[in-house]
Design an enzyme around this catalytic site. Sequence first.
Site, PDB file in Angstrom:
ATOM      1  N   ASP A  12     -30.221  25.001  48.840  1.00 20.21           N
ATOM      2  CA  ASP A  12     -30.201  23.541  48.951  1.00 20.21           C
ATOM      3  C   ASP A  12     -31.450  23.120  49.711  1.00 20.21           C
ATOM      4  O   ASP A  12     -32.149  23.962  50.294  1.00 20.21           O
ATOM      5  CB  ASP A  12     -28.934  23.109  49.721  1.00 20.21           C
ATOM      6  CG  ASP A  12     -28.854  21.590  49.909  1.00 20.21           C
ATOM      7  OD1 ASP A  12     -29.279  20.849  49.000  1.00 20.21           O
ATOM      8  OD2 ASP A  12     -28.383  21.138  50.970  1.00 20.21           O
ATOM      9  N   SER A  13     -31.680  21.820  49.754  1.00 23.26           N
ATOM     10  CA  SER A  13     -32.781  21.303  50.567  1.00 23.26           C
ATOM     11  C   SER A  13     -32.552  21.616  52.046  1.00 23.26           C
ATOM     12  O   SER A  13     -33.500  21.619  52.819  1.00 23.26           O
ATOM     13  CB  SER A  13     -32.879  19.792  50.398  1.00 23.26           C
ATOM     14  OG  SER A  13     -31.692  19.192  50.874  1.00 23.26           O
ATOM     15  N   TYR A  44     -34.711  16.055  50.171  1.00 25.21           N
ATOM     16  CA  TYR A  44     -35.316  15.983  48.837  1.00 25.21           C
ATOM     17  C   TYR A  44     -35.057  14.596  48.209  1.00 25.21           C
ATOM     18  O   TYR A  44     -35.834  14.140  47.398  1.00 25.21           O
ATOM     19  CB  TYR A  44     -34.657  17.001  47.896  1.00 25.21           C
ATOM     20  CG  TYR A  44     -35.092  18.448  48.024  1.00 25.21           C
ATOM     21  CD1 TYR A  44     -36.051  18.864  48.934  1.00 25.21           C
ATOM     22  CD2 TYR A  44     -34.517  19.412  47.181  1.00 25.21           C
ATOM     23  CE1 TYR A  44     -36.428  20.206  49.013  1.00 25.21           C
ATOM     24  CE2 TYR A  44     -34.898  20.747  47.247  1.00 25.21           C
ATOM     25  CZ  TYR A  44     -35.839  21.141  48.167  1.00 25.21           C
ATOM     26  OH  TYR A  44     -36.203  22.460  48.229  1.00 25.21           O
ATOM     27  N   GLY A  45     -33.943  14.012  48.586  1.00 23.29           N
ATOM     28  CA  GLY A  45     -33.405  12.865  47.846  1.00 23.29           C
ATOM     29  C   GLY A  45     -34.219  11.597  47.873  1.00 23.29           C
ATOM     30  O   GLY A  45     -33.947  10.660  47.132  1.00 23.29           O
ATOM     31  N   CYS A  75     -27.424  21.747  45.184  1.00 24.27           N
ATOM     32  CA  CYS A  75     -28.068  20.482  45.531  1.00 24.27           C
ATOM     33  C   CYS A  75     -28.112  19.628  44.270  1.00 24.27           C
ATOM     34  O   CYS A  75     -28.749  20.017  43.282  1.00 24.27           O
ATOM     35  CB  CYS A  75     -29.488  20.769  46.040  1.00 24.27           C
ATOM     36  SG  CYS A  75     -30.459  19.290  46.345  1.00 24.27           S
ATOM     37  N   THR A  77     -29.550  16.819  43.817  1.00 22.23           N
ATOM     38  CA  THR A  77     -30.890  16.257  43.612  1.00 22.23           C
ATOM     39  C   THR A  77     -31.777  17.284  42.910  1.00 22.23           C
ATOM     40  O   THR A  77     -32.466  16.967  41.929  1.00 22.23           O
ATOM     41  CB  THR A  77     -31.516  15.881  44.979  1.00 22.23           C
ATOM     42  OG1 THR A  77     -30.562  15.131  45.722  1.00 22.23           O
ATOM     43  CG2 THR A  77     -32.779  15.092  44.806  1.00 22.23           C
ATOM     44  N   CYS A 185     -23.655  14.666  46.627  1.00 21.07           N
ATOM     45  CA  CYS A 185     -24.688  15.314  47.444  1.00 21.07           C
ATOM     46  C   CYS A 185     -23.955  16.317  48.315  1.00 21.07           C
ATOM     47  O   CYS A 185     -22.928  15.983  48.930  1.00 21.07           O
ATOM     48  CB  CYS A 185     -25.411  14.290  48.322  1.00 21.07           C
ATOM     49  SG  CYS A 185     -26.471  15.040  49.589  1.00 21.07           S
ATOM     50  N   THR A 186     -24.458  17.539  48.349  1.00 16.97           N
ATOM     51  CA  THR A 186     -23.710  18.603  49.036  1.00 16.97           C
ATOM     52  C   THR A 186     -23.735  18.471  50.557  1.00 16.97           C
ATOM     53  O   THR A 186     -23.020  19.199  51.240  1.00 16.97           O
ATOM     54  CB  THR A 186     -24.251  19.978  48.621  1.00 16.97           C
ATOM     55  OG1 THR A 186     -25.671  20.005  48.840  1.00 16.97           O
ATOM     56  CG2 THR A 186     -23.957  20.270  47.161  1.00 16.97           C
TER      57      THR A 186
HETATM   58  N1  DGL Z   1     -27.848  18.184  49.395  1.00 17.09           N
HETATM   59  C1  DGL Z   1     -28.699  17.604  48.438  1.00 17.09           C
HETATM   60  C2  DGL Z   1     -27.934  17.075  47.240  1.00 17.09           C
HETATM   61  O1  DGL Z   1     -26.888  17.604  46.919  1.00 17.09           O
HETATM   62  C3  DGL Z   1     -29.825  16.702  48.808  1.00 17.09           C
HETATM   63  C4  DGL Z   1     -30.020  16.165  50.150  1.00 17.09           C
HETATM   64  C5  DGL Z   1     -31.451  15.758  50.356  1.00 17.09           C
HETATM   65  O2  DGL Z   1     -32.233  16.658  50.618  1.00 17.09           O
HETATM   66  O3  DGL Z   1     -31.772  14.572  50.204  1.00 17.09           O
HETATM   67  O4  DGL Z   1     -28.355  16.164  46.586  1.00 17.09           O
END
Ligand code: DGL
Length: 264
Positions: A12-13, A44-45, A75, A77, A185-186
């Site tokens: 994940d990020s 990342y989002g 993730c 995203t 989002c996780t």
């Molecule tokens: N946990 C990530 C997801 O499921 C992204 C969170 C992020 O880095 O913005 O989208």
Amino acid sequence: MLDVTMPIAVFDSGVGGISTLQTLVKMLPQENFIFFGDSANAPYGEKSRDTVFKLVDQVVQQLLTKNVKSIVIACNTATSAAKPVLMEKYPELPILGIEPALKEAVDAGKHNILVMGTPLTIKSPKYQAQRARFTDQATIHSLPCPGLAELIEGGHQSLPKIQTYLAQLLNIPERDQIDAAVLGCTHYPFVTELIRQQFTQPLAVYTGYTGLGNNLRRQLAQRDLLRTTNPKRTIEFMSSKNEAAELALYHQLFEQGIGIRQLQ
Ligand code: DGL
């Protein structure tokens, strides 16, 4: 050449994927896992799709040096920005990705569904197409949550700020009608109880983790890569931040999660 004894990579990020890992570890108790959090580059989002793709590609290349038999993109995203291209690039490798569990909520007969996700996930063509498939069966409220994943990256000490953030974000006109929340989002499952607290009515919450675990099991079994015995299961944590404090946070979240109890 993939081998049944190789570990499964989950990434994940940042810390969010640990919520996915918790479910996968329970569902596949004989497998070794490597968790990688790209916390140095989180969130990342709120980045562009191209930037996220490049970051994800780098992470995947790094994970491949660890001889993994499968990669789970924990993730939403990163899945929307990179999964199809990665599947084409590495056709032998089972690559799975988490996506907003909207179908699960609709199939359960929910009528007023709130989908929470990062800005990049909510505006992605993949999510918009998914949403369009269900608009005749349910009212769907898509809610981008800028900054929420970043707050959750802060761990327990950010809980008061997260509570204030959620109180403002979820103060939407439709709030009293919502009967389900899809956590797209996780990072968000760590604050499920704080989200529930913002509603006076009971709220069904969907993460999609069980579906992902079943899919992973099926894909491994189809390729004779599903491990059935392992006397010494291992779970390794890695982070692009590469700091002891970051790895300690991963361990802590894996063991305890974060949530309302820590605030009392
Ligand atoms: N946990 C990530 C997801 O499921 C992204 C969170 C992020 O880095 O913005 O989208």
